[in-house]
Design an enzyme around this catalytic site. Structure first.
Site, PDB file in Angstrom:
ATOM      1  N   CYS A  27       0.857  -1.175   0.000  1.00 21.58           N
ATOM      2  CA  CYS A  27       0.000   0.000   0.000  1.00 21.58           C
ATOM      3  C   CYS A  27       0.898   1.231   0.000  1.00 21.58           C
ATOM      4  CB  CYS A  27      -0.935   0.096   1.197  1.00 21.58           C
ATOM      5  SG  CYS A  27      -2.114  -1.241   1.318  1.00 21.58           S
ATOM      6  N   ARG A  68       3.693  -0.455  -4.881  1.00 19.61           N
ATOM      7  CA  ARG A  68       3.378  -1.000  -3.563  1.00 19.61           C
ATOM      8  C   ARG A  68       2.060  -1.763  -3.534  1.00 19.61           C
ATOM      9  NH1 ARG A  68       5.336   1.259   1.211  1.00 19.61           N
ATOM     10  NH2 ARG A  68       7.358   2.144   0.825  1.00 19.61           N
ATOM     11  N   TRP A 121      -2.748  -2.680  -1.578  1.00 17.14           N
ATOM     12  CA  TRP A 121      -2.482  -4.104  -1.699  1.00 17.14           C
ATOM     13  C   TRP A 121      -3.311  -4.731  -0.585  1.00 17.14           C
ATOM     14  CZ3 TRP A 121      -0.549  -8.170   1.219  1.00 17.14           C
ATOM     15  CH2 TRP A 121      -0.224  -9.316   0.502  1.00 17.14           C
ATOM     16  N   ASN A 165      -1.178   2.320   5.522  1.00 17.35           N
ATOM     17  CA  ASN A 165      -0.342   1.229   5.023  1.00 17.35           C
ATOM     18  C   ASN A 165       0.059   0.411   6.236  1.00 17.35           C
ATOM     19  OD1 ASN A 165       1.714  -0.402   3.997  1.00 17.35           O
ATOM     20  ND2 ASN A 165       3.230   1.244   4.113  1.00 17.35           N
ATOM     21  N   GLY A 166      -0.213  -0.895   6.220  1.00 13.77           N
ATOM     22  CA  GLY A 166       0.147  -1.739   7.356  1.00 13.77           C
ATOM     23  C   GLY A 166      -1.032  -2.610   7.762  1.00 13.77           C
ATOM     24  N   GLU A 184      15.583 -19.156  -8.333  1.00 13.04           N
ATOM     25  CA  GLU A 184      15.181 -17.825  -8.798  1.00 13.04           C
ATOM     26  C   GLU A 184      14.470 -17.918 -10.158  1.00 13.04           C
ATOM     27  OE1 GLU A 184      14.669 -14.964  -7.916  1.00 13.04           O
ATOM     28  OE2 GLU A 184      14.999 -13.597  -9.582  1.00 13.04           O
ATOM     29  N   LYS A 197      10.770 -16.553 -10.861  1.00  8.08           N
ATOM     30  CA  LYS A 197      10.459 -15.573 -11.919  1.00  8.08           C
ATOM     31  C   LYS A 197       9.303 -16.081 -12.773  1.00  8.08           C
ATOM     32  CE  LYS A 197      11.849 -12.737 -10.877  1.00  8.08           C
ATOM     33  NZ  LYS A 197      12.684 -12.316  -9.815  1.00  8.08           N
ATOM     34  N   GLU A 253       5.942 -15.989 -10.923  1.00  2.00           N
ATOM     35  CA  GLU A 253       5.457 -14.623 -10.702  1.00  2.00           C
ATOM     36  C   GLU A 253       4.804 -14.024 -11.925  1.00  2.00           C
ATOM     37  OE1 GLU A 253       7.967 -11.799  -8.001  1.00  2.00           O
ATOM     38  OE2 GLU A 253       9.293 -12.905  -9.306  1.00  2.00           O
ATOM     39  N   HIS A 311      15.707 -37.902  -5.407  1.00  3.72           N
ATOM     40  CA  HIS A 311      15.192 -38.171  -4.063  1.00  3.72           C
ATOM     41  C   HIS A 311      13.712 -37.818  -3.960  1.00  3.72           C
ATOM     42  CE1 HIS A 311      19.199 -39.118  -2.713  1.00  3.72           C
ATOM     43  NE2 HIS A 311      19.619 -38.049  -3.363  1.00  3.72           N
ATOM     44  N   LYS A 348       5.497  -4.573  -4.982  1.00  9.08           N
ATOM     45  CA  LYS A 348       6.950  -4.463  -5.087  1.00  9.08           C
ATOM     46  C   LYS A 348       7.612  -4.325  -3.718  1.00  9.08           C
ATOM     47  CE  LYS A 348      10.635  -3.882  -7.629  1.00  9.08           C
ATOM     48  NZ  LYS A 348      11.098  -5.157  -8.176  1.00  9.08           N
TER      49      LYS A 348
HETATM   50  C1  F6R Z   1      10.594 -11.401  -6.763  1.00  8.25           C
HETATM   51  C2  F6R Z   1      10.713 -10.305  -5.839  1.00  8.25           C
HETATM   52  C3  F6R Z   1      10.494 -10.575  -4.406  1.00  8.25           C
HETATM   53  C4  F6R Z   1      11.416  -9.707  -3.555  1.00  8.25           C
HETATM   54  C5  F6R Z   1      11.059  -9.858  -2.078  1.00  8.25           C
HETATM   55  C6  F6R Z   1      11.991  -9.075  -1.194  1.00  8.25           C
HETATM   56  O1  F6R Z   1      10.799 -11.004  -8.080  1.00  8.25           O
HETATM   57  O2  F6R Z   1      10.973  -9.190  -6.228  1.00  8.25           O
HETATM   58  O3  F6R Z   1      10.636 -11.915  -4.082  1.00  8.25           O
HETATM   59  O4  F6R Z   1      12.731 -10.079  -3.784  1.00  8.25           O
HETATM   60  O5  F6R Z   1       9.748  -9.411  -1.871  1.00  8.25           O
HETATM   61  O6  F6R Z   1      11.951  -7.728  -1.519  1.00  8.25           O
HETATM   62  P1  F6R Z   1      13.143  -6.773  -1.165  1.00  8.25           P
HETATM   63  O7  F6R Z   1      14.325  -7.219  -1.933  1.00  8.25           O
HETATM   64  O8  F6R Z   1      12.672  -5.403  -1.553  1.00  8.25           O
HETATM   65  O9  F6R Z   1      13.361  -6.900   0.318  1.00  8.25           O
END
Ligand code: F6R
Length: 607
Positions: free
Chosen positions: A2, A27, A74, A98-99, A479, A483, A486, A502, A602
């Site tokens: 948010c 956000r 969010w 926000n929170g 990773e 990706k 997501e 395993h 984000k």
């Molecule tokens: C995936 C992604 C998230 C962030 C995670 C931590 O593409 O971006 O998994 O890596 O939310 O966020 P930060 O790095 O901002 O602490």
């Protein structure tokens, strides 16, 4: 998660609030809304979905007023509908938040019993109703807010306006970040300095427990005991310009292509290409005294930390523990004062990572932040901040922040090895050279984007995808899977290649693509055998390796992608890129919202 923004001033605020929200949309983008005061009444416009819907609404139903608050959501409590969109308001007060208010149910029950009628399912409305309750008892807006704040449990950043006080905007912070902006005859609040950058460069950050009374010409900050306090006002370097996509269709692919540049910029802060040495920023402790490193992070940043474990242990021979922040903070880990803890976070605001930092700081560890946002809370609270130079990352799926984190961690691993007399000058020169070549090798790899696009067409048909890697490429497999999940919403898992038999090998059939990351290194033969095993079971292998690795493979994969040859030390940095590009093209083929995938945000400022 948010984003909130607030303005008290001299001009019509609605367009500026929307502009601020655009810069905070990373956000959350479940709904958006603004409230202003017009002729002594609180007026709101709220819309479900992305900010563009609110902008459209404001065209047909514009909003006047020179004081207002705005929110991009969010969703935590209550589905993302207009009814649950912020600001939440009574006739007397409007609130953006926000929170999470953890005791909202209790407050709601109490207030409902006193005759307050709630119209949403959110936790935030309890704040508006509680302040309204105290206003109803005859308290001033300032006293009503102070009384309400003392009843709230949880995390919050709040912006509050009052129907009968066009000269008053209140900000409050507990746990969630909040910045105050200083203008000339106008004042601002925002979840971060980026939101306020077009309005002012003069910023102060509220500390936990602070609340601030803003008028057009003054800001008075009080702590949780209501004592007036001073918070440093600094000049932010952030640009007021909105970041564009250039010639690219999406931020994600733009940011993927920026990697050679931003990795170069990041390396420039630590690596001297002429002397082929690295210089870490001054640390207030001796790296040689560190007996154990704890790395804490979430998501993609956690995977960067997982690669660093291989590097630091191999080069520096110092034990490393890598922890998911949300687990670490409640696990009561055993920590030794004087050791080093590294907190990796693109945003520098992730709630769990921040809580872990505070835990380690209280336990007497040296805290090192590795962040992309220099002014973030994690950067400010750690003893030392190491900065990535990725620039603002707008695509929700992290790409360039990840590879720049890796670059800094590689330098840190070298620095630790040198401090422990385990890296001689020749080896330092060799590894520095390998790092210095990374930008060029990534640019070379990106020239093969079309080949990945073709592979993506096949992967886009799959229901499940597996990613395999060994050694430092194992976290890259994790990773890669993250990706893909997501941005394409395809189920994907990363595995250590040797772990496959395993259990997960039971998943293999001719519908499951298996992406294998296999640079020519000392583990090549091991991974190549695993590839034979899965191909023997009908798997559709997508083999990613260099020319030597591709030529040595004894079986024929369904597809392959040729990487430039690199020193195995930097292979994880390079191999992170094709899995980003693959995820992007699979998402394009499936028509998903690449830059703002469903349910994500984000900056994860709630736990
Ligand atoms: C995936 C992604 C998230 C962030 C995670 C931590 O593409 O971006 O998994 O890596 O939310 O966020 P930060 O790095 O901002 O602490």
């Amino acid at each position: 998660m948010c984003g909130i923004v607030g303005i008290i001033g001299k001009d019509l605020v609605a367009p500026h609030l929307v502009e601020g929200l655009k810069r905070l949309e990373y956000r959350g983008y479940d709904s958006a809304g603004i409230a202003t005061l017009v002729a002594g009444k609180i007026e709101r416009r709220r819309a479900e979905g992305k900010l563009i819907n609110l902008e459209r609404l404001l065209v047909t139903q514009p909003l006047g007023g020179i004081i207002g608050i705005g929110h991009t959501r969010w969703a935590t409590h209550g589905v993302p509908t207009e009814r649950n969109a912020h600001p939440h308001a009574t006739a007397r007060v409007a609130v953006v938040h926000n929170g999470i208010i953890e005791n909202y149910a209790e407050l709601k029950a109490e207030l409902t019993a006193c005759g307050h009628v709630f119209e949403s399912d959110t936790d935030t409305e309890a704040v508006a109703q509680l302040i309204d309750f105290y206003l109803g008892q005859g308290k001033s807006p300032e006293d009503a807010t102070s009384a309400a704040l003392k009843r709230l449990h949880g995390a919050f950043a709040l912006g509050i306006i009052f129907a009968d006080r066009p000269d008053l905007l209140i900000a409050a912070r507990e746990g969630s970040p909040l910045a105050i902006g200083y203008g000339d005859g106008e004042m601002f609040l925002g979840s971060d300095a980026l939101a306020l950058a077009p309005l002012t460069q003069k910023i102060s950050y509220l500390a936990d427990g602070d609340w601030a009374v803003l008028t057009p010409s003054s800001v008075v900050i009080r702590d949780r005991e209501d004592k007036v306090v001073k918070r440093e006002v600094r000049l932010t370097q952030l640009s007021g310009a909105l970041i564009g996509k250039g010639q690219h269709r999406h931020f994600m692919i733009k940011e993927i292509y920026e990697q050679p540049q931003v990795i170069g910029d990041t390396l420039n802060t630590m690596l001297n290409p002429a002397s082929r040495t690295i210089t870490l920023p001054d640390l207030p402790f001796d790296l040689a005294s560190v007996k154990r490193v704890t790395i804490v992070a979430c998501g993609t940043s956690y995977y960067a930390g997982s690669v660093a474990k291989y590097w630091i242990e191999k080069l520096g021979r110092v034990p490393v523990e890598v922890e998911i922040a949300s687990e670490f903070r409640y696990r009561q880990p055993v920590l030794v004062p004087g050791d080093m803890a590294v907190f990796i976070s693109q945003s520098g605001e992730t709630a769990d990572t921040l809580a872990a930092l505070r835990y380690c700081r209280d336990a007497g560890l040296h805290t090192v932040a590795l962040v992309n946002v220099a002014e973030s809370t994690i950067a400010r609270e750690a003893t030392t901040a190491l900065l990535t130079q990725a620039g603002p990352e707008i695509g929700v799926a992290s790409t360039k922040a990840f590879t720049t984190q890796l670059v800094v961690l590689a330098c840190l691993a070298m620095g630790m090895a040198r401090a422990n007399n385990r890296l001689d000058a020749a080896e330092e020169a060799r590894l520095s050279q390998a790092l210095a070549e990374v930008p060029a090798r990534i640019a070379e790899m990106l020239r093969g984007e079309d080949n990945i696009r073709q592979i993506a067409e096949d992967v886009a048909q799959a229901r499940d995808v597996l990613y395999l890697g060994r050694g430092p490429c194992y976290p890259i497999a994790l990773e890669g899977a993250l990706k893909l999940k997501e941005v394409s919403y395809i189920h994907a898992e990363g595995y250590a290649a040797g772990e496959l038999k395993h259990g997960p090998i039971a998943l293999i059939d001719d519908h499951v693509p298996v992406v294998v990351l296999c640079p020519s290194d000392d583990l090549y033969d091991k991974t190549a055998s695993n590839v034979q095993e899965v191909i023997a079971r009908g798997a559709k292998v997508i083999f990613i390796s260099d020319a030597e690795g591709l030529s040595k493979l004894a079986v024929k994969p369904m597809a392959s992608f040729q990487m430039p040859p690199v020193d195995p030390f930097v292979a994880p940095i390079l191999y992170a890129v094709p899995v980003q590009v693959l995820a992007y093209h699979v998402a394009l083929a499936r028509g998903t919202d690449v830059d703002q995938p469903r349910n994500l945000a984000k900056s994860v400022t709630v736990e």
